[in-house]
Design a protein around this motif. Structure first.
Motif, PDB file in Angstrom:
ATOM      1  N   ASP A 243      11.422  -3.798  -6.444  1.00  0.00           N
ATOM      2  CA  ASP A 243      10.691  -2.666  -7.006  1.00  0.00           C
ATOM      3  C   ASP A 243       9.445  -3.128  -7.759  1.00  0.00           C
ATOM      4  OD1 ASP A 243      10.289   0.014  -7.480  1.00  0.00           O
ATOM      5  OD2 ASP A 243      11.370  -0.024  -9.379  1.00  0.00           O
ATOM      6  N   HIS A 244       9.593  -4.225  -8.490  1.00  0.00           N
ATOM      7  CA  HIS A 244       8.462  -4.757  -9.241  1.00  0.00           C
ATOM      8  C   HIS A 244       7.403  -5.346  -8.308  1.00  0.00           C
ATOM      9  CE1 HIS A 244      10.578  -3.957 -12.846  1.00  0.00           C
ATOM     10  NE2 HIS A 244       9.790  -4.705 -13.611  1.00  0.00           N
ATOM     11  N   GLN A 245       7.893  -5.969  -7.245  1.00  0.00           N
ATOM     12  CA  GLN A 245       6.945  -6.573  -6.322  1.00  0.00           C
ATOM     13  C   GLN A 245       6.073  -5.524  -5.661  1.00  0.00           C
ATOM     14  OE1 GLN A 245       9.428  -8.878  -3.729  1.00  0.00           O
ATOM     15  NE2 GLN A 245       9.127 -10.776  -4.922  1.00  0.00           N
ATOM     16  N   LEU A 246       6.626  -4.349  -5.401  1.00  0.00           N
ATOM     17  CA  LEU A 246       5.849  -3.278  -4.783  1.00  0.00           C
ATOM     18  C   LEU A 246       4.699  -2.843  -5.679  1.00  0.00           C
ATOM     19  CD1 LEU A 246       8.625  -0.988  -3.251  1.00  0.00           C
ATOM     20  CD2 LEU A 246       6.956  -2.371  -2.006  1.00  0.00           C
ATOM     21  N   ALA A 247       4.950  -2.888  -6.994  1.00  0.00           N
ATOM     22  CA  ALA A 247       3.944  -2.369  -7.925  1.00  0.00           C
ATOM     23  C   ALA A 247       2.999  -3.442  -8.433  1.00  0.00           C
ATOM     24  CB  ALA A 247       4.640  -1.712  -9.117  1.00  0.00           C
ATOM     25  N   ILE A 248       3.459  -4.699  -8.491  1.00  0.00           N
ATOM     26  CA  ILE A 248       2.674  -5.722  -9.160  1.00  0.00           C
ATOM     27  C   ILE A 248       2.115  -6.773  -8.216  1.00  0.00           C
ATOM     28  CG2 ILE A 248       2.767  -7.542 -10.908  1.00  0.00           C
ATOM     29  CD1 ILE A 248       4.824  -5.867 -12.387  1.00  0.00           C
ATOM     30  N   ALA A 249       2.928  -7.220  -7.257  1.00  0.00           N
ATOM     31  CA  ALA A 249       2.496  -8.332  -6.396  1.00  0.00           C
ATOM     32  C   ALA A 249       1.182  -7.995  -5.706  1.00  0.00           C
ATOM     33  CB  ALA A 249       3.576  -8.628  -5.364  1.00  0.00           C
ATOM     34  N   GLN A 264      -3.342   7.637 -19.601  1.00  0.00           N
ATOM     35  CA  GLN A 264      -4.178   6.438 -19.680  1.00  0.00           C
ATOM     36  C   GLN A 264      -4.721   6.064 -18.295  1.00  0.00           C
ATOM     37  OE1 GLN A 264      -4.924   4.704 -22.561  1.00  0.00           O
ATOM     38  NE2 GLN A 264      -3.887   6.402 -23.644  1.00  0.00           N
ATOM     39  N   ARG A 265      -5.838   5.329 -18.310  1.00  0.00           N
ATOM     40  CA  ARG A 265      -6.442   4.894 -17.052  1.00  0.00           C
ATOM     41  C   ARG A 265      -6.306   3.370 -16.880  1.00  0.00           C
ATOM     42  NH1 ARG A 265      -9.591   8.425 -14.260  1.00  0.00           N
ATOM     43  NH2 ARG A 265      -9.988  10.454 -15.227  1.00  0.00           N
ATOM     44  N   ASN A 266      -5.239   2.826 -17.377  1.00  0.00           N
ATOM     45  CA  ASN A 266      -4.955   1.389 -17.262  1.00  0.00           C
ATOM     46  C   ASN A 266      -3.888   1.212 -16.190  1.00  0.00           C
ATOM     47  OD1 ASN A 266      -4.569  -1.335 -17.602  1.00  0.00           O
ATOM     48  ND2 ASN A 266      -3.534  -1.153 -19.586  1.00  0.00           N
ATOM     49  N   CYS A 267      -4.288   1.108 -14.944  1.00  0.00           N
ATOM     50  CA  CYS A 267      -3.341   1.112 -13.823  1.00  0.00           C
ATOM     51  C   CYS A 267      -3.555  -0.083 -12.898  1.00  0.00           C
ATOM     52  CB  CYS A 267      -3.476   2.401 -13.006  1.00  0.00           C
ATOM     53  SG  CYS A 267      -3.176   3.909 -13.950  1.00  0.00           S
ATOM     54  N   ASN A 288       0.060   0.432 -16.435  1.00  0.00           N
ATOM     55  CA  ASN A 288       0.316  -0.746 -17.266  1.00  0.00           C
ATOM     56  C   ASN A 288       0.601  -0.387 -18.723  1.00  0.00           C
ATOM     57  OD1 ASN A 288      -0.187  -2.533 -15.082  1.00  0.00           O
ATOM     58  ND2 ASN A 288      -2.395  -2.313 -15.412  1.00  0.00           N
ATOM     59  N   HIS A 289       0.334   0.889 -19.099  1.00  0.00           N
ATOM     60  CA  HIS A 289       0.519   1.300 -20.479  1.00  0.00           C
ATOM     61  C   HIS A 289       1.958   1.775 -20.748  1.00  0.00           C
ATOM     62  CE1 HIS A 289      -0.610   2.780 -24.431  1.00  0.00           C
ATOM     63  NE2 HIS A 289       0.002   3.929 -24.145  1.00  0.00           N
ATOM     64  N   CYS A 290       2.451   2.676 -19.890  1.00  0.00           N
ATOM     65  CA  CYS A 290       3.796   3.238 -20.134  1.00  0.00           C
ATOM     66  C   CYS A 290       4.814   2.851 -19.072  1.00  0.00           C
ATOM     67  CB  CYS A 290       3.723   4.762 -20.243  1.00  0.00           C
ATOM     68  SG  CYS A 290       3.331   5.577 -18.671  1.00  0.00           S
ATOM     69  N   GLY A 291       4.398   2.187 -17.993  1.00  0.00           N
ATOM     70  CA  GLY A 291       5.325   1.751 -16.966  1.00  0.00           C
ATOM     71  C   GLY A 291       5.623   2.804 -15.918  1.00  0.00           C
ATOM     72  N   ASN A 292       4.981   3.938 -15.976  1.00  0.00           N
ATOM     73  CA  ASN A 292       5.201   4.992 -14.986  1.00  0.00           C
ATOM     74  C   ASN A 292       4.717   4.539 -13.613  1.00  0.00           C
ATOM     75  OD1 ASN A 292       5.767   7.539 -13.881  1.00  0.00           O
ATOM     76  ND2 ASN A 292       3.668   8.244 -14.257  1.00  0.00           N
ATOM     77  N   ARG A 293       5.510   4.876 -12.574  1.00  0.00           N
ATOM     78  CA  ARG A 293       5.154   4.500 -11.204  1.00  0.00           C
ATOM     79  C   ARG A 293       5.062   5.747 -10.343  1.00  0.00           C
ATOM     80  NH1 ARG A 293       9.334   0.750 -12.396  1.00  0.00           N
ATOM     81  NH2 ARG A 293       8.578  -1.406 -12.662  1.00  0.00           N
ATOM     82  N   TRP A 294       4.137   5.750  -9.396  1.00  0.00           N
ATOM     83  CA  TRP A 294       4.024   6.823  -8.427  1.00  0.00           C
ATOM     84  C   TRP A 294       3.313   6.320  -7.176  1.00  0.00           C
ATOM     85  CZ3 TRP A 294       0.769   6.242 -12.507  1.00  0.00           C
ATOM     86  CH2 TRP A 294      -0.614   6.318 -12.284  1.00  0.00           C
ATOM     87  N   LYS A 295       3.309   7.133  -6.175  1.00  0.00           N
ATOM     88  CA  LYS A 295       2.627   6.722  -4.932  1.00  0.00           C
ATOM     89  C   LYS A 295       1.912   7.924  -4.324  1.00  0.00           C
ATOM     90  CE  LYS A 295       6.710   7.476  -2.000  1.00  0.00           C
ATOM     91  NZ  LYS A 295       7.665   6.900  -1.045  1.00  0.00           N
ATOM     92  N   PHE A 296       0.908   7.629  -3.535  1.00  0.00           N
ATOM     93  CA  PHE A 296       0.223   8.684  -2.809  1.00  0.00           C
ATOM     94  C   PHE A 296      -0.339   8.080  -1.535  1.00  0.00           C
ATOM     95  CE2 PHE A 296      -2.943   6.899  -5.662  1.00  0.00           C
ATOM     96  CZ  PHE A 296      -4.024   6.702  -4.846  1.00  0.00           C
ATOM     97  N   CYS A 297      -0.565   8.925  -0.575  1.00  0.00           N
ATOM     98  CA  CYS A 297      -1.022   8.486   0.734  1.00  0.00           C
ATOM     99  C   CYS A 297      -2.533   8.633   0.837  1.00  0.00           C
ATOM    100  CB  CYS A 297      -0.352   9.275   1.846  1.00  0.00           C
ATOM    101  SG  CYS A 297       1.441   9.128   1.813  1.00  0.00           S
TER     102      CYS A 297
END
Length: 297
Positions: A243-249, A264-267, A288-297
């Motif tokens: 899960d982390h690799q999807l968002a950070i790697a 916030q605009r720190n993404c 990167n501020h609150c850890g919220n994750r989402w996706k869009f196409c």
């Protein structure tokens, strides 16, 4: 006149009194005279005055005479060596020698059987832990022992639960050298895991010697966990890494995207092909501020 001669004279008088129809009117005075004489074991053995006084006690109907005779006999018994103790010690020594010989034969027989049958079961228990009088340590040893005896003892145990508990506690104490909070926390974790009904294998491994007491004393919670719990933890760890690799790697930081949760605009965003190759890639975003994750196409 010596004491022995005086006692012999008194004995003759008492013998006449204990005979049938003997006159016992002076019996009490004679007994009181005996009380004042320095009688020792040698005098008692040579004159046998004790037997005579005892005979008078049985023949007399005077309560005071009977009481005085009993007191004399009680006092004289202190001079007589206690044969019972000697006999008891002699019997105990004979029994000990007999048991040692029996154990020796049994050990030889077990050794022969072990050699021929290839049995790996130990012929004797390992050396015991040093004793202690510390109330905290004794209570901790009792708690571990009770945890090891939670259910039926399996076959092939290498030692008693009490002895194993002593060795586990001793190993923990040798690490901390006191009974402070760290020592108690270590003990509680051993007890908790040994009592876990979902992890009977840990208790059986300790009793059967698969896990040595010194090893049990230092095992982590992860090491003591059941196979089922270890598999579950491994699964959670893998899912978390993925899960982390999807968002950070290989993610790219940007201020063009705004987090819908904290504003916030720190993404950081990452794009991956999750559908067919002729369709656009999916963008995964992490705030990167609150850890919220989402996706869009």
């Amino acid at each position: 006149m010596g004491c022995e001669e005086e006692v012999l004279k008194i004995k003759k008088k008492l013998d006449k009194m204990t005979a049938s129809d003997g006159d016992q009117t002076q019996a009490l005075d004679i007994l009181k005279t005996l009380q004042g004489l320095p009688i020792n074991f040698q005098v008692l053995s040579k004159t046998r005055i004790g037997m005579t006084v005892n005979a008078l006690r049985k023949a007399s109907t005077d309560e005071e005479v009977i009481s005085t005779a009993k007191q004399l006999i009680k006092n004289w018994k202190k001079f007589v060596p206690d044969k019972k103790d000697d006999d008891k010690e002699s019997k105990e020594e004979k029994k000990k020698d007999k048991d040692e010989k029996k154990e020796g034969r049994s050990s030889n027989n077990n050794g022969s059987s072990s050699s021929s049958g290839g049995s790996s079961r130990p012929l004797s228990f390992p050396s015991s832990a040093p004793p202690t009088t510390d109330s905290v340590r004794l209570k901790c040893r009792e708690m571990i022992s009770n945890a090891l005896k939670m259910s039926e003892i399996p076959d092939g145990v290498v030692d008693t639960p009490e002895s194993l508990a002593e060795k586990i506690e001793e190993a923990i104490y040798q690490e901390f050298h006191n009974t402070d909070a760290a020592y108690k926390n270590r003990l509680r974790s051993r007890v908790y895991n040994l009592k876990d009904s979902k992890n009977p294998q840990l208790r059986e491994n300790v009793l059967r010697g698969v896990i040595a007491p010194k090893k049990m004393a230092v095992m982590t919670s992860e090491e003591m966990a059941s196979n089922e719990m270890k598999a579950l933890r491994e699964k959670f760890t893998k899912e978390g890494i993925d899960d982390h690799q999807l968002a950070i790697a290989q993610g790219t930081k940007t201020d063009l995207l705004k987090c819908g949760k904290c504003g916030q605009r720190n993404c950081t965003y990452n794009q991956m092909q999750t559908r067919s190759s002729d369709e656009p890639m999916t963008t995964f975003v992490l705030c990167n501020h609150c850890g919220n994750r989402w996706k869009f196409c």
